[in-house]
Scaffold this active site. Structure first.
Site: not given
Length: 465
Positions: A92, A154, A208
């Site tokens: 994203r 991540s 994350d």
């Protein structure tokens, strides 16, 4: 069928007492004894010590990585920020406008990372990310202004500063040559420059789990722990700088977020005493064998296959289902969602969801088989909650805060009916008298990254005075 409580150790109800006794004995290794729990407690503390030591006598299975985030959102966040969230096959790009410490506007676009980018040369992956950022800027008409970007990356990394993250190893579906041992921030900044026409600087890198803690602190200033409890599992917490032996030199900060990377707890064999044949089977079928030991005991990526492997063993030994068991040999045939649904049956006193799962698998079963499945799902889930709660309670005792909010994101925490209530009980048992609450902090990997970019800007302004 009588409804049970999520807080109770599951019990097995079948019509044949001999069959019941055989199943209980066969599956007894999945129930952690008080002695085993104490041993896990002691080992985790020692692995933390080794992970923070400047010159440990042996290598820890815990990365105990310094995130270089010394403070959390304080309500002064203002301005426009970008965030990039990369951790899977989709990523994203996020625009966030903050006003007086609150999110005033947020725009999110999703992009698919094709396999050739996930497996090809690393420079090409970062060029692709920069292209997508440029596409986002153009499409959303955000050109002509300067942006600072928080990068959620991540994957296991060692940070040298808030804006330097050295990749330790690729995981999941990524394996790009030329990136391991390199700084992901530098590679992304270089790609942004090659793209041209962008006034963007990557000022913070995080994963994350760290983002979840930061997002949790935005929601509740008492937050001092972050956790991912979904497909995988990891935890982070606020540590006193004086306890971090491996952080050499003088530092103004008194505390910093430590990313434990506890998904790999036990990769060095220290947890082998709780390992079962079913854990071995799941590990051997995994993409990265002999790694991420801890999360393979319960995380969403593995829970369905653990359940399937246990049922397969019982079926082979004539203790479960009279036919149709070939499907139980198929990796991925049962998911964590299936296990969650079966668990919900236990607490409602019904077998509707369990029947639906069995019918979908074309198993030939009777009522006893349904009860066996409920028991297996229950003890596997119970073991998982106990493991993650032990570690959480240890951190609460270590930090000694008056109250600690634990920020958690992930599908297992959100949807599995046993996890939240049983975590509350087990953490209280592990850290008696410690005040805490569990809070869902959704989208730490997105909003948390934007917040961290704002923190980075605040730190930079302060240091330049």
């Amino acid at each position: 069928m009588v409804a049970t409580s999520p807080l109770e150790l599951p019990t097995l109800t079948v019509s044949d007492p001999v069959r019941r006794k055989k199943i209980l004995e066969r599956l007894s290794p999945l129930i952690l004894t008080p002695g085993q729990q104490q041993k896990i407690h002691d080992i985790f503390l020692d692995e933390m010590r080794l992970g923070l030591a400047a010159k440990p006598e042996k290598e820890s299975s815990l990365l105990m990585a310094n995130t270089f985030i010394p403070e959390l959102p304080d309500g002064t966040e203002n301005g426009e920020y970008l965030a990039l969230d990369l951790g899977g096959t989709h990523f994203r790009v996020i625009y966030a406008h903050m006003k007086n410490g609150k999110f005033d506007e947020e725009i999110v676009d999703y992009y698919h990372v094709p396999s050739e980018k996930r497996l090809g040369p690393g420079e090409e992956l970062f060029d692709f990310l920069a292209e997508c950022i440029a596409n986002f800027i153009q499409k959303r008409q955000l050109g002509g202004r300067n942006f600072q970007l928080g990068f959620t990356f991540s994957f296991p990394m060692i940070q040298k500063s808030l804006d330097v993250g050295i990749l330790v190893s690729w995981t999941k579906s990524f394996n790009c040559p030329g990136v391991v041992g390199e700084d992901a921030v530098r590679m992304l900044n270089d790609a942004i420059k090659r793209q041209g026409g962008l006034d963007i600087t990557v000022t913070a890198i995080l994963n994350d789990t760290t983002g979840t803690l930061v997002m949790g602190a935005y929601l509740d200033k008492r937050c001092a722990m972050g956790m991912i409890l979904g497909t995988g599992c990891n935890g982070c917490y606020i540590e006193k700088v004086e306890r971090i032996e491996k952080w050499l030199g003088k530092h103004k900060e008194s505390e910093v977020i430590i990313d434990i990377e506890w998904g790999s707890f036990g990769d060095n064999g220290v947890l082998d005493f709780i390992r079962t044949q079913w854990d071995d089977a799941v590990d051997n079928q995994s993409l990265l064998v002999h790694s991420y030991t801890f999360e393979k005991y319960f995380a969403g990526k593995y829970l369905g296959d653990l359940f399937r492997e246990v049922l397969l063993t019982l079926a082979k030994e004539g203790l479960f289902c009279s036919g149709g068991i070939d499907i139980l040999n198929t990796h991925g045939a049962i998911t964590a969602t299936n296990v969650s649904n079966i668990e919900s049956d236990s607490f409602k006193g019904v077998t509707d969801e369990t029947k639906a799962v069995f019918d979908n698998l074309n198993l030939i079963y009777d009522d006893d088989d349904l009860h066996i499945a409920l028991y297996v799902a229950g003890i596997l889930s119970y073991r998982g909650v106990l493991l993650v709660s032990l570690l959480s309670g240890i951190l609460l005792e270590r930090m000694k805060h008056d109250h600690c909010t634990i920020a958690i994101d992930g599908s297992l925490f959100q949807h599995h009916p046993r996890f939240r209530p049983l975590m509350e009980k087990f953490i209280s048992d592990t850290a008696p008298g410690r005040s805490f609450d569990l809070r869902l902090a959704h989208d730490g990997s997105g909003k948390g990254a934007a917040l961290t970019a704002s923190i980075a800007e605040r730190l930079k302004k302060r240091s330049s005075r």
